[in-house]
Design a protein around this motif. Structure first.
Motif, PDB file in Angstrom:
ATOM      1  N   TYR A  67      -8.546  12.363   2.920  1.00 22.86           N
ATOM      2  CA  TYR A  67      -7.893  11.318   2.890  1.00 22.86           C
ATOM      3  C   TYR A  67      -6.682  11.573   3.725  1.00 22.86           C
ATOM      4  O   TYR A  67      -6.073  10.893   4.261  1.00 22.86           O
ATOM      5  CB  TYR A  67      -7.456  10.657   1.335  1.00 22.86           C
ATOM      6  CG  TYR A  67      -8.859  10.478   0.480  1.00 22.86           C
ATOM      7  CD1 TYR A  67      -9.376   9.255   0.644  1.00 22.86           C
ATOM      8  CD2 TYR A  67      -9.477  11.533  -0.314  1.00 22.86           C
ATOM      9  CE1 TYR A  67     -10.451   8.779   0.050  1.00 22.86           C
ATOM     10  CE2 TYR A  67     -10.353  11.102  -1.073  1.00 22.86           C
ATOM     11  CZ  TYR A  67     -10.949   9.888  -1.063  1.00 22.86           C
ATOM     12  OH  TYR A  67     -12.262   9.682  -1.450  1.00 22.86           O
ATOM     13  N   PHE A 108      -5.236   9.163   6.727  1.00 22.93           N
ATOM     14  CA  PHE A 108      -4.038   8.560   6.817  1.00 22.93           C
ATOM     15  C   PHE A 108      -2.766   8.915   7.396  1.00 22.93           C
ATOM     16  O   PHE A 108      -1.805   8.535   7.474  1.00 22.93           O
ATOM     17  CB  PHE A 108      -3.719   8.356   5.198  1.00 22.93           C
ATOM     18  CG  PHE A 108      -4.512   7.404   4.402  1.00 22.93           C
ATOM     19  CD1 PHE A 108      -5.260   6.471   4.805  1.00 22.93           C
ATOM     20  CD2 PHE A 108      -4.887   7.978   3.094  1.00 22.93           C
ATOM     21  CE1 PHE A 108      -6.245   5.562   4.004  1.00 22.93           C
ATOM     22  CE2 PHE A 108      -5.990   7.571   2.273  1.00 22.93           C
ATOM     23  CZ  PHE A 108      -6.527   6.058   2.725  1.00 22.93           C
ATOM     24  N   LYS A 164      -0.058   7.018   9.727  1.00 24.52           N
ATOM     25  CA  LYS A 164      -0.077   5.658   9.089  1.00 24.52           C
ATOM     26  C   LYS A 164       0.714   5.300   8.142  1.00 24.52           C
ATOM     27  O   LYS A 164       1.430   6.235   7.618  1.00 24.52           O
ATOM     28  CB  LYS A 164      -1.667   5.534   8.356  1.00 24.52           C
ATOM     29  CG  LYS A 164      -2.902   5.695   9.203  1.00 24.52           C
ATOM     30  CD  LYS A 164      -3.049   4.919  10.424  1.00 24.52           C
ATOM     31  CE  LYS A 164      -4.263   5.328  11.254  1.00 24.52           C
ATOM     32  NZ  LYS A 164      -5.650   5.061  10.600  1.00 24.52           N
ATOM     33  N   ILE A 185       2.493  10.791   6.339  1.00 18.98           N
ATOM     34  CA  ILE A 185       2.141   9.541   6.052  1.00 18.98           C
ATOM     35  C   ILE A 185       3.453   8.829   6.105  1.00 18.98           C
ATOM     36  O   ILE A 185       4.519   9.695   5.735  1.00 18.98           O
ATOM     37  CB  ILE A 185       1.421   9.330   4.670  1.00 18.98           C
ATOM     38  CG1 ILE A 185       0.006   9.891   4.604  1.00 18.98           C
ATOM     39  CG2 ILE A 185       1.431   7.638   4.180  1.00 18.98           C
ATOM     40  CD1 ILE A 185      -0.610   9.789   3.295  1.00 18.98           C
ATOM     41  N   GLU A 197      -1.352   0.478   6.907  1.00 22.16           N
ATOM     42  CA  GLU A 197      -2.903   1.016   6.448  1.00 22.16           C
ATOM     43  C   GLU A 197      -3.176   0.499   5.083  1.00 22.16           C
ATOM     44  O   GLU A 197      -4.000  -0.057   4.763  1.00 22.16           O
ATOM     45  CB  GLU A 197      -2.943   2.390   6.630  1.00 22.16           C
ATOM     46  CG  GLU A 197      -4.203   2.881   6.011  1.00 22.16           C
ATOM     47  CD  GLU A 197      -5.507   2.696   6.985  1.00 22.16           C
ATOM     48  OE1 GLU A 197      -6.317   2.787   6.788  1.00 22.16           O
ATOM     49  OE2 GLU A 197      -5.026   2.140   8.375  1.00 22.16           O
TER      50      GLU A 197
END
Length: 292
Positions: free
Chosen positions: A17, A21, A24, A56, A208
Motif C-alpha cells: 500500500y 500510494f 499520490k 503520500i 487518489e
C-alpha cells in the motif's frame, strides 16, 4: 519476541500500500469525535505525519460545527438550521470565520507540528483557494405555485478551486490544513460544508482518495452490518431502497461525485477508532465503507 514479530508482520502487510500510494494525494475531511477526544486527536496527527513521511501527500480539510455552536451560545446568538445547514447572517459569519480559521485551524496545525510534522493553516480565502457563490435552496410549496427561494445568508457552494497555493506547499513538503471558508467574487466570505470543500479539492487535485471521518462505523445495511465496499451505482440503489438515509445521503453523494470525476476511491470511515486513517489506507480489511 512474539509481539515484535506481529509488529513486523503489520509493517510488511503495509508495504504494498505504501508503494501504491507513494507520490499520490489523499484528501481527508477531519471532523466529528476525532476532533474532540484528546487521544483521537493525537492519533489523527500521527496518521497524517506518517503518511507524509512515507511519500503520500495528505491534504486536510476540517469542520468545526460544535466549536462554532459553543462560541455562538456564549455570545447569545441563536443558531437556525434549514435542511441541515446553518443560516449564516453577517454576525454569524464573523463568528464562523473567527472560530474555524482563527481557533480550530490553528489548533490542528499546532497539533501536527507538535508531533513532528510540517503543517500550514489556510482558509479558502487564502490565495483564492476556494471560490464560492451564495447557495440557494428552492422549495416547492404546492403544485402550480411558484417555488420559494430560501435565503441561507452567507452559506456558499464551491465554484472553483485554485490549486496553486497547495502545489507550492506540497513542493516544500508542507501539509495543508484548510478551513472551509470560501470567497465570493465580491470578496465576501462564505460558510461552506466541509465535506463539499474536501470533495471539490479532491476533484481538482485528481486525488487518489477522499476520506471522510465520521462518528459512525460506515454505511450499514438493513441488518446493521457494515457494507465495506460499494460501487456508485450500488449506492444509488441503496438510497432508492432506503438502506442509506438521513445525513449519510449527502456524504454518499459527495463520494459518488468525486469518484465519477476521476478520484480513485472515496471512503467513509469511523473516526472514533484510533489510527482509523492508517487502518483504512494500509490494511486489507479497512475500517469503513469505500465507494468505487
Amino acid at each position: 519476541m512474539h509481539t515484535g514479530i506481529e509488529k513486523a508482520k503489520i509493517l510488511i502487510e503495509s508495504l504494498p500500500y505504501i508503494k501504491k500510494f507513494a507520490g499520490k494525494t489523499v484528501v481527508i475531511k477531519y471532523g466529528g469525535h476525532a476532533m474532540v477526544d484528546e487521544e483521537l486527536k493525537k492519533s489523527f496527527a500521527l496518521d497524517i505525519i506518517l503518511m507524509k513521511y512515507v511519500g503520500i501527500n495528505p491534504v486536510v480539510v476540517h469542520g468545526g460545527g460544535p466549536q462554532i455552536n459553543q462560541v455562538l451560545s456564549r455570545m447569545g446568538i441563536k443558531s437556525d438550521y434549514i435542511h441541515g445547514m446553518r443560516v449564516t447572517d453577517g454576525e454569524t459569519m464573523d463568528v464562523v470565520e473567527m472560530v474555524l480559521v482563527g481557533k480550530v485551524n490553528k489548533e490542528i496545525v499546532s497539533l501536527i507540528n507538535l508531533h513532528g510534522g510540517k503543517a500550514v493553516g489556510l482558509s479558502g480565502r487564502d490565495g483564492d483557494l476556494v471560490k464560492a457563490r451564495k447557495m440557494k435552496i428552492v422549495k416547492e410549496l404546492v403544485e402550480n405555485a411558484p417555488p420559494e427561494i430560501i435565503d441561507l445568508g452567507q452559506v456558499g457552494e464551491v465554484t472553483e478551486v485554485n490549486p496553486g497555493v497547495l502545489e507550492t506547499l506540497d513542493a516544500q513538503d508542507f501539509i495543508p490544513v484548510i478551513a472551509p471558508v470560501g470567497v465570493g467574487e465580491d470578496g465576501r466570505a462564505y460558510n461552506i460544508n466541509a465535506d463539499l470543500v474536501a470533495g471539490a479539492i479532491a476533484r481538482q487535485l485528481k486525488a487518489e482518495k477522499l476520506i471522510l471521518l465520521t462518528d459512525v462505523a460506515g454505511v450499514l445495511d438493513k441488518e446493521k452490518n457494515l457494507i465495506s465496499s460499494m460501487s456508485c451505482d450500488a449506492a444509488d440503489a441503496f438510497i432508492k431502497d432506503a438502506t442509506i438515509v438521513g445525513g449519510m445521503i449527502p456524504k454518499i453523494r459527495c463520494c459518488q461525485e468525486v469518484v465519477r470525476a476521476g478520484v480513485g476511491k472515496a471512503h467513509i470511515i469511523d473516526g472514533r477508532v484510533e489510527h482509523a486513517i492508517l487502518l483504512e489506507m494500509f490494511t486489507q480489511q479497512g475500517v469503513g465503507t469505500e465507494v468505487t
